[in-house]
Structures are given as C-alpha cells and as structure tokens.
Design a protein around this motif. Sequence first.
Motif, mmCIF file in Angstrom:
data_model
loop_
_atom_site.group_PDB
_atom_site.id
_atom_site.type_symbol
_atom_site.label_atom_id
_atom_site.label_comp_id
_atom_site.label_asym_id
_atom_site.label_seq_id
_atom_site.Cartn_x
_atom_site.Cartn_y
_atom_site.Cartn_z
ATOM 1 N N PRO A 43 1.049 -1.313 -0.028
ATOM 2 C CA PRO A 43 0.149 -0.019 0.082
ATOM 3 C C PRO A 43 0.929 1.278 0.226
ATOM 4 C CG PRO A 43 -1.017 -1.585 1.382
ATOM 5 C CD PRO A 43 0.439 -2.304 0.984
ATOM 6 N N ALA A 44 1.919 1.281 0.883
ATOM 7 C CA ALA A 44 2.856 2.609 0.796
ATOM 8 C C ALA A 44 3.356 2.645 -0.571
ATOM 9 C CB ALA A 44 4.041 2.430 1.772
ATOM 10 N N ASN A 45 3.774 1.727 -1.376
ATOM 11 C CA ASN A 45 4.202 1.868 -2.624
ATOM 12 C C ASN A 45 3.271 2.388 -3.808
ATOM 13 O OD1 ASN A 45 6.686 1.262 -1.767
ATOM 14 N ND2 ASN A 45 6.544 -0.807 -2.671
ATOM 15 N N ILE A 46 1.794 1.970 -3.554
ATOM 16 C CA ILE A 46 0.658 2.491 -4.424
ATOM 17 C C ILE A 46 0.592 3.944 -4.297
ATOM 18 C CG2 ILE A 46 -1.565 2.002 -4.727
ATOM 19 C CD1 ILE A 46 -1.282 -0.711 -4.031
ATOM 20 N N ALA A 47 0.485 4.214 -3.068
ATOM 21 C CA ALA A 47 0.400 5.773 -2.748
ATOM 22 C C ALA A 47 1.438 6.843 -3.333
ATOM 23 C CB ALA A 47 0.534 6.066 -1.135
ATOM 24 N N ARG A 48 2.603 6.029 -3.886
ATOM 25 C CA ARG A 48 3.572 6.889 -4.654
ATOM 26 C C ARG A 48 3.298 6.701 -6.310
ATOM 27 N NH1 ARG A 48 9.335 5.570 -2.088
ATOM 28 N NH2 ARG A 48 10.025 7.342 -3.242
ATOM 29 N N ASP A 49 2.380 6.086 -6.463
ATOM 30 C CA ASP A 49 2.025 6.084 -8.288
ATOM 31 C C ASP A 49 1.827 7.346 -8.758
ATOM 32 O OD1 ASP A 49 2.394 3.406 -7.814
ATOM 33 O OD2 ASP A 49 0.178 3.049 -8.399
ATOM 34 N N ALA A 50 1.127 8.442 -7.923
ATOM 35 C CA ALA A 50 0.783 9.705 -8.276
ATOM 36 C C ALA A 50 2.146 10.475 -8.802
ATOM 37 C CB ALA A 50 0.006 10.429 -7.583
ATOM 38 N N HIS A 51 3.275 10.289 -8.140
ATOM 39 C CA HIS A 51 4.807 10.943 -8.293
ATOM 40 C C HIS A 51 5.530 10.123 -9.230
ATOM 41 C CE1 HIS A 51 3.993 13.471 -4.941
ATOM 42 N NE2 HIS A 51 3.741 12.295 -4.256
ATOM 43 N N ARG A 52 5.187 8.930 -9.654
ATOM 44 C CA ARG A 52 6.299 8.074 -10.490
ATOM 45 C C ARG A 52 5.580 7.637 -11.624
ATOM 46 N NH1 ARG A 52 9.895 4.433 -6.078
ATOM 47 N NH2 ARG A 52 10.797 6.318 -5.189
ATOM 48 N N HIS A 53 4.200 7.471 -11.829
ATOM 49 C CA HIS A 53 3.673 7.134 -13.142
ATOM 50 C C HIS A 53 4.121 5.918 -13.645
ATOM 51 C CE1 HIS A 53 4.173 11.405 -12.334
ATOM 52 N NE2 HIS A 53 2.831 11.350 -12.493
ATOM 53 N N PRO A 54 4.083 4.682 -12.826
ATOM 54 C CA PRO A 54 4.610 3.525 -13.403
ATOM 55 C C PRO A 54 3.999 3.013 -14.572
ATOM 56 C CG PRO A 54 3.348 3.013 -11.505
ATOM 57 C CD PRO A 54 3.299 4.564 -11.571
ATOM 58 N N ALA A 55 2.726 3.128 -14.921
ATOM 59 C CA ALA A 55 2.380 2.532 -16.041
ATOM 60 C C ALA A 55 2.468 3.215 -17.149
ATOM 61 C CB ALA A 55 0.642 2.445 -16.004
ATOM 62 N N GLU A 56 2.595 4.604 -17.296
ATOM 63 C CA GLU A 56 3.101 5.305 -18.440
ATOM 64 C C GLU A 56 4.493 5.047 -18.824
ATOM 65 O OE1 GLU A 56 -0.087 8.190 -16.138
ATOM 66 O OE2 GLU A 56 1.199 6.537 -15.684
ATOM 67 N N THR A 57 5.248 5.025 -17.729
ATOM 68 C CA THR A 57 6.860 5.123 -17.524
ATOM 69 C C THR A 57 7.258 3.872 -18.501
ATOM 70 O OG1 THR A 57 7.057 6.539 -15.670
ATOM 71 C CG2 THR A 57 8.806 5.154 -16.371
ATOM 72 N N LEU A 58 6.536 2.755 -17.968
ATOM 73 C CA LEU A 58 6.905 1.326 -18.832
ATOM 74 C C LEU A 58 6.271 1.268 -19.955
ATOM 75 C CD1 LEU A 58 6.323 -0.872 -15.477
ATOM 76 C CD2 LEU A 58 8.573 -0.181 -16.325
ATOM 77 N N ALA A 59 5.198 2.029 -20.210
ATOM 78 C CA ALA A 59 4.895 2.001 -21.598
ATOM 79 C C ALA A 59 5.614 2.729 -22.471
ATOM 80 C CB ALA A 59 3.376 2.471 -21.491
ATOM 81 N N PHE A 60 6.072 3.989 -22.054
ATOM 82 C CA PHE A 60 6.930 4.713 -22.721
ATOM 83 C C PHE A 60 8.387 3.861 -23.119
ATOM 84 C CE2 PHE A 60 10.747 7.570 -23.018
ATOM 85 C CZ PHE A 60 10.360 8.290 -24.144
ATOM 86 N N PHE A 61 8.917 3.070 -22.161
ATOM 87 C CA PHE A 61 10.045 2.328 -22.381
ATOM 88 C C PHE A 61 9.690 1.044 -23.242
ATOM 89 C CE2 PHE A 61 11.948 3.986 -18.327
ATOM 90 C CZ PHE A 61 12.418 4.942 -18.910
ATOM 91 N N GLY A 62 8.375 0.762 -23.475
ATOM 92 C CA GLY A 62 8.132 -0.177 -24.557
ATOM 93 C C GLY A 62 8.043 -1.763 -23.703
ATOM 94 N N VAL A 63 8.243 -1.682 -22.567
ATOM 95 C CA VAL A 63 8.303 -3.199 -21.832
ATOM 96 C C VAL A 63 7.172 -4.102 -22.086
ATOM 97 C CG1 VAL A 63 8.840 -4.222 -19.692
ATOM 98 C CG2 VAL A 63 9.629 -1.962 -19.956
#
Length: 268
Positions: A43-63
């Motif tokens: 849960p503490a990691n999920i709370a940081r999604d707003a700052h780290r944008h994991p889905a968009e970041t990994l999509a941009f890298f094309g993983v």
Amino acid sequence: MRYRSLVAPLAVAALVGAGALIAAAPKPSPALIAAVKAPSRTPANIARDAHRHPAETLAFFGVKPTDKVVEIWPAGGWYTEILVPYLAKGHYIAAAPAERARSGMQKLMAANPAVYGEIKFATFPGADAVDKVADNSVDVVLTFRNVHNWSFGATDQTQAAFDQMFAMLKPGGTLGVVEHRLPESASGAGEAKSGYMKRSSVLAYATKAGFTLAGESAINANPKDTHNYPKGVWTLPPNYAEADKDRAKYAAIGESDRMTLKFVKPKK
C-alpha cells in the motif's frame, strides 16, 4: 490510477531547450495496468504512483510481458512489485552490487514467496563478476534514480555502469533511465552529491557507451522542484531529510523533477 497529460507546458519548454526528442507515450496495455493494480503491491508503494507514473513510464520504455528485463539496483523493490507479475511470460533479473544491497529484495521475496520467490540476482556493476548478466542476452534494462549513486565512493563507476548495461543488452534492446534532473544552467558542482544529474551528463555517458537516444518523455517532470535544497534531493519526499523542518513546504513540492530517457543499442 488516474493518468495525467504526458507533458506539462513548463516541462516541454525545458526539454525543447535541451534539444529533446519528445515522444508521446503509448497508452498502457490492460496487462500493464493490471500489474500496477496487482493486489500483491505494498500500500505505501501504491500511494506513490501519483509521483512515479509507473504504467506510463513502462509503456514509454516499451516493456512487453514476454521480455527479459534487468532492473538495476532495485533496492526495496518498488518497481519489482509491478514488473514481476507483468513479466509472468518473460524473465526478471535484479542486478545489485553485493549481498548487503539485496536485503530489501530478499524481504520482499520472504514476505510473498508465491509471487516474488523466484527472483534471480546478478552482480552489477562488475564486468568480470561470475554472476554478471551475460552479454547480448536481455531485451530491456531499467534503472530508476540510480545514476547519481554510481559516482559515490572511492571510484566513479558511472561510465563502467553504462558500458556494462550496453554489453548485456541484445542489439536493438532498450535502456530506460529515470533520474533526478539538474537544470543545464546549474553549476556542475551540484551534480551527483546532491542526487541530481544534468541531462547532458547522462546523455554523454550513454553515448560514450554506444547507445542512441531514442526519445524522452516529461511524464516524470515536476516544475515545482527548485533543485536546490539543504540536503539535496533527499530533502524532498519520500525521504524528508530535514525531518519535520519545512515538511509541509516539501510535501507541497512533491517528489523530484525527473528526466525519463529511452536509449537503444544499435542493431549494428
């Protein structure tokens, strides 16, 4: 998770001024969104999604879910919690320098062995290490907020790190870099020890290693970040190095301004 617009106006101006190849990030796939929403995440990691944008970041890298991916210095495993479920048909390798640097990952594995118990480790940096990632063997290498760390210690290992990442990638493979960004106009003395790096410095290391810049995104940019704090980037959340001093001010700024760079290893 709510997805924000790819590029903020101030971030665009900064990137254009730096000669960036601004690229639109593809829409995250259902599989990637599902991995970000995985119930195994902390849960503490999920709370940081707003700052780290994991889905968009990994999509941009094309993983892709079938890729063989190396994550450099995953520490406690923030991105690991997303990558391991996402790469169920691929392969995940955690690359860390020594046993003591793997304690966070080992805690993650012990806490949820059903999901994370099969994580494989490799030594990095260490071009001569017995258990290094083999040359020309992986599709993607990812490093999140690590470049500044490689200059710490008695020996600057930054160029050696980029050289080793280049070697482990297959021709045509991708290196994704997210790093705390120092403005190009700032004094070079502010690099590394403050936790921030200039885009031009990261580009120079990558280019010398043999990489080509394929594009960059402002998805992790933060125009509120002034890049100048008493205890460097660690003054900002989540570290709050000044403890309670001006905590509300730093919380309002949020996590650091970050460059998001996509490099490729030429196909020869």
